[in-house]
Design a protein around this motif. Structure first.
Motif, PDB file in Angstrom:
ATOM      1  N   ALA A   1     -44.631  58.281 -73.101  1.00 26.76           N
ATOM      2  CA  ALA A   1     -44.973  59.626 -73.567  1.00 26.76           C
ATOM      3  C   ALA A   1     -45.174  60.579 -72.391  1.00 26.76           C
ATOM      4  N   ALA A   2     -45.800  60.082 -71.323  1.00 24.63           N
ATOM      5  CA  ALA A   2     -46.057  60.933 -70.153  1.00 24.63           C
ATOM      6  C   ALA A   2     -44.765  61.361 -69.472  1.00 24.63           C
TER       7      ALA A   2
ATOM      8  N   GLU B   1     -47.851  54.882 -73.858  1.00 25.30           N
ATOM      9  CA  GLU B   1     -48.517  56.000 -73.175  1.00 25.30           C
ATOM     10  C   GLU B   1     -47.740  56.412 -71.922  1.00 25.30           C
ATOM     11  N   MET B   2     -47.233  55.441 -71.195  1.00 28.16           N
ATOM     12  CA  MET B   2     -46.440  55.742 -70.004  1.00 28.16           C
ATOM     13  C   MET B   2     -45.152  56.462 -70.386  1.00 28.16           C
TER      14      MET B   2
ATOM     15  N   THR C   1     -45.661  51.041 -71.124  1.00 31.06           N
ATOM     16  CA  THR C   1     -46.430  51.186 -72.361  1.00 31.06           C
ATOM     17  C   THR C   1     -46.008  52.464 -73.088  1.00 31.06           C
TER      18      THR C   1
END
Length: 201
Positions: A30-31, A27-28, A25
């Motif tokens: 970005a992390a 978000e994943m 995703t």
């Protein structure tokens, strides 16, 4: 040999990379960028205090101990000359910056795992949190398709074994007793557990 082009093991590696590419995703992704750089500050969240410029004795010591480890994995990279997965398989789309070095072993996995183990030896009360960062620093490379899983597995093993040898050395024991280092570790240990920030999962 697991990293041989066209091997059954490489096919398994590729299947994992394609599956991760399909389901990762934003978000994943970005992390993963939070652990892009190999510097001590990436472990700050694990101890609840800034590491690096605020801990010069720790930073300088770890850099010295890690220098031969870094040289060793770079030599292996040159010898094995494994092509990066996104270059060998155009269907892969990396979500971290492409690199022109060899793929095997993962230098990030080596550095993060070894650094985590060395820090855990100095701050055993933060071992679980430090080792989580150490594992994630390598896992991110697979999630974003810049390394095969076997690259990261080899890097983790090399990092862990290197840390064990360093910790067993007389030089490490001298370093652990350094007054400047002990003063920094005392400040780090003073951070209460309830003040520690949440960890990335």
């Amino acid at each position: 040999i697991r990293d041989r082009p066209g091997s059954r093991e490489e096919a398994g590696d590729l299947a994992i990379l394609l599956w991760l590419q399909r389901f990762r995703t934003p978000e994943m992704v970005a992390a993963t960028w939070l652990l892009l750089d190999r510097n001590l500050s990436t472990f700050s969240s694990a101890v609840g205090a800034e590491l690096g410029t605020a801990t010069p004795a720790l930073k300088s010591g770890l850099e010295s101990f890690m220098a031969p480890v870094n040289a060793a994995y770079r030599e292996i990279k040159q010898q094995r000359a494994r092509v990066r997965p996104y270059l060998a398989h155009p269907e892969l789309r990396p979500c971290l910056p492409p690199e022109d070095t060899g793929s095997f072993p993962s230098g990030h996995a080596v550095w993060f795992r070894a650094t985590a183990e060395l820090l855990a030896d100095l701050l055993p009360e933060r071992r679980e949190r430090l080792e989580r960062v150490g594992r994630q620093g390598g896992a991110n490379r697979v999630l974003c398709g810049v390394h095969y899983p076997s690259d990261v597995e080899a890097g983790q093993r090399l990092g862990a074994d290197s840390a064990l040898q360093i910790i067993a050395s007389p030089q490490w024991q001298v370093f652990r007793r350094d007054p400047a280092l002990q003063a920094e570790l005392k400040r780090l240990r003073a951070v209460p557990a309830k003040a520690l920030p949440p960890m990335l999962r």
